[in-house]
Design a protein around this motif. Structure first.
Motif, short mmCIF file in Angstrom:
data_model
loop_
_atom_site.label_atom_id
_atom_site.label_comp_id
_atom_site.label_asym_id
_atom_site.label_seq_id
_atom_site.Cartn_x
_atom_site.Cartn_y
_atom_site.Cartn_z
N PRO A 73 0.81 -1.23 0.00
CA PRO A 73 0.00 0.00 0.00
C PRO A 73 0.84 1.27 0.00
O PRO A 73 0.44 2.29 -0.58
N GLY A 77 -0.27 3.03 -3.09
CA GLY A 77 -1.29 3.94 -2.60
C GLY A 77 -0.89 5.40 -2.71
O GLY A 77 0.27 5.77 -2.56
N GLY A 78 -1.86 6.24 -3.01
CA GLY A 78 -1.62 7.68 -3.03
C GLY A 78 -0.90 8.20 -4.24
O GLY A 78 -0.55 9.38 -4.30
N ASN A 85 -6.42 9.95 -10.55
CA ASN A 85 -7.02 9.06 -9.55
C ASN A 85 -5.95 8.23 -8.86
O ASN A 85 -4.91 7.92 -9.45
N LEU A 87 -5.18 4.86 -5.88
CA LEU A 87 -5.70 3.69 -5.17
C LEU A 87 -5.69 3.98 -3.67
O LEU A 87 -4.79 4.64 -3.16
N GLN A 88 -6.69 3.45 -2.96
CA GLN A 88 -6.79 3.64 -1.52
C GLN A 88 -5.95 2.60 -0.79
O GLN A 88 -6.04 1.40 -1.06
N SER A 89 -5.13 3.05 0.15
CA SER A 89 -4.18 2.18 0.84
C SER A 89 -4.88 1.04 1.58
O SER A 89 -4.40 -0.11 1.57
N GLN A 91 -7.68 -0.43 0.91
CA GLN A 91 -8.15 -1.42 -0.05
C GLN A 91 -6.99 -2.23 -0.63
O GLN A 91 -7.11 -3.44 -0.84
N ASP A 284 -11.55 -4.31 3.19
CA ASP A 284 -12.34 -3.68 2.13
C ASP A 284 -11.82 -4.20 0.79
O ASP A 284 -10.69 -3.92 0.40
#
Length: 502
Positions: A73, A77-78, A85, A87-89, A91, A284
């Motif tokens: 992540p 992530g980020g 856009n 990705l959410q860490s 998730q 999630d």
């Protein structure tokens, strides 16, 4: 031929009988009778192991590589893609544990080897740094899926096996030794024992040539402790050393209240060893299925997208092949020609890991060299992989517990296992320079470029050219020429991509 031997040949993808096991390998007990159905399926007794040893090895492997649930992540992530856009860490973390768990269990059941799979660090960094600036995250993961499909086809059709068999024995041994040095170097860097310098030499000992941080000192304690336990042949020595070192780290943290090295010098490299206030989280899975298979071809063009797929395939294909070669030799499961039981099954399932990684937006999942820690603990069968996979699935719900063991402690285990893998150097005849130079380049390129695939590529190219131009062209398999040419393109892909982009 005995029924036991016949069964082994069937399960080893019909390997011919002239492939005896290594004299010092775990397969020396091939005539032992299985104790029950579980033993028979995983060949536990046949490979000189026990259920307890497999479970212990699986736990050690998971502890050593659990950092990927946290690190993946951080890498993916980020990071904004071309459309802005990210990705959410949370998730990514859930999907990382899910994919690693499912694919490692699948590998253990089908390939029945003590290798664990998770999101590959090289490819996830490549996606975050070089790919999503051109395409969206779903499109980038679509490229990973295509890469995985190609690798599965190569494995299922025997192309990957043919390339594997074309590699000279000395190069296969060099790959094992190089991986040993590579994982030891990873351990040294992650523990802070080796650091970058502000200027001058690329690396240095500790900080300014001195060990100045408590986490690095705990790494050294763990290294000596695990080394002594292994030297004294204490059952579970690596696991005992990891647990004891983690307790020392928790006690040290409770008194010193250190942060991370990113916050202040002298802190922990990644995770802070503290007992969590909560133990359970709800995963999630929102990223599962979020990929666009062919979108990148429309966005950046067929040639540019194909070049990205080429890069992914070469890195994934040879990195995993080299890792599995080294792990098989280290576990004593390799035959004298470097092959190992259920070779084709291993190649196919590893390719499916790439497909699954793209489909869950976690990046290509591949065999982790950290599996060597569990092998060093005695793991020899797919049962240990099943244990690792189950623990990865549980990690989705107990993420706080994965933060307890600091990377400095896991790094100590990696260095010890790297030392174990160096034993393969005795199989290399350094007296023949046509062998010595390619072998040497293979070994040193892996740690110095932080890439197994790079080491294999340099080895292939140098072996082919040195032997061909020194009058030994007949000894170079024709597949070596093809792969060497492919690696040449791989190494100059930067200028090619620039030309295509222009």
């Amino acid at each position: 031929m005995s029924s036991t031997t016949s069964t082994r040949d069937d399960e080893a993808e019909s390997l011919p009988p002239e492939h005896p096991p290594l004299a010092t390998g775990a397969t020396t007990t091939v005539d032992a009778k299985p104790k029950n159905a579980l033993d028979r399926f995983f060949e536990i007794t046949q490979r000189g192991s026990t259920v307890a040893r497999e479970i212990r090895g699986g736990v050690v492997t998971f502890v050593t590589m659990a950092y990927i649930v946290i690190l993946n992540p951080l890498i993916l992530g980020g990071v904004d893609d071309v459309a802005g856009n990210a990705l959410q860490s949370a998730q990514i973390g859930a999907a990382t544990g899910l994919t690693a768990g499912v694919m490692t269990i699948l590998f253990g059941v089908i390939a029945r080897l003590p290798f664990a799979l998770a999101a590959g660090l090289g490819i996830n960094s490549f996606l975050a740094v070089a790919v999503v600036g051109q395409v969206t995250w779903p499109e980038a993961m679509g490229l990973v899926v295509i890469n995985g499909i190609l690798i599965v086809l190569f494995g299922a059709t025997g192309i990957r096996t043919a390339i594997f068999n074309a590699v000279p024995h000395a190069l296969k041994a060099a790959i094992t030794v190089g991986i040993g040095l590579f994982i030891a170097f990873i351990g040294f860097v992650d523990s802070g024992f080796v650091n970058r310098t502000p200027g001058g030499p690329p690396v240095q000992l500790g900080d300014g040539g001195s060990i100045t941080s408590v986490p690095t000192f705990i790494f050294l304690i763990g290294l000596i402790l695990i080394g002594v336990l292994v030297a004294r042949k204490v059952p579970g020595g690596i696991l005992i050393g990891i647990v004891a070192s983690t307790i020392i780290a928790i006690v040290a943290q409770s008194f010193l209240k250190l942060g991370t090295s990113a916050e202040a010098p002298g802190g922990w490299h990644m995770t802070i060893p503290e007992l969590p206030t909560s133990f359970v989280t709800i995963p999630d899975f929102g990223l599962v299925g979020q990929f666009d298979l062919f979108g990148s071809f429309g966005r950046i063009g067929a040639l540019a997208a194909t070049m990205l797929v080429f890069t992914l395939v070469f890195s994934n294909f040879f990195d995993a092949m080299g890792t599995m070669t080294g792990l098989a030799k280290n576990s004593g499961l390799a035959y004298k020609d470097g092959t190992f039981p259920r070779l084709r099954s291993a190649f196919v399932v590893e390719g499916l890991g790439a497909v699954a990684g793209g489909a869950t937006s976690t990046s290509s999942n591949t065999v982790f060299v950290d599996s060597a820690s569990g092998i060093g603990e005695g793991a020899r069968t797919g049962l240990s992989s099943v244990v690792v996979g189950v623990l990865f699935l549980l990690s989705m719900f107990f993420t706080p517990l994965t933060l307890v063991v600091p990377i400095e402690v896991g790094s100590a285990a990696l260095v010890v296992v790297g030392a174990m893998m160096m034993a393969q150097v005795k199989e290399i005849k350094f007296t023949k320079f046509a062998v010595a130079l390619p072998v040497f380049l293979t070994i040193v390129t892996m740690p110095l470029t932080y890439s197994i695939a790079n080491g294999i590529g340099v080895g292939f190219i140098s072996w082919t050219l040195v032997n061909a131009l020194s009058g030994r062209a007949r000894k170079v398999h024709w597949l070596m020429w093809i792969v060497a040419a492919g690696f040449t393109l791989y190494f100059v892909r930067g200028p090619i991509e620039t030309l295509l982009g222009g």
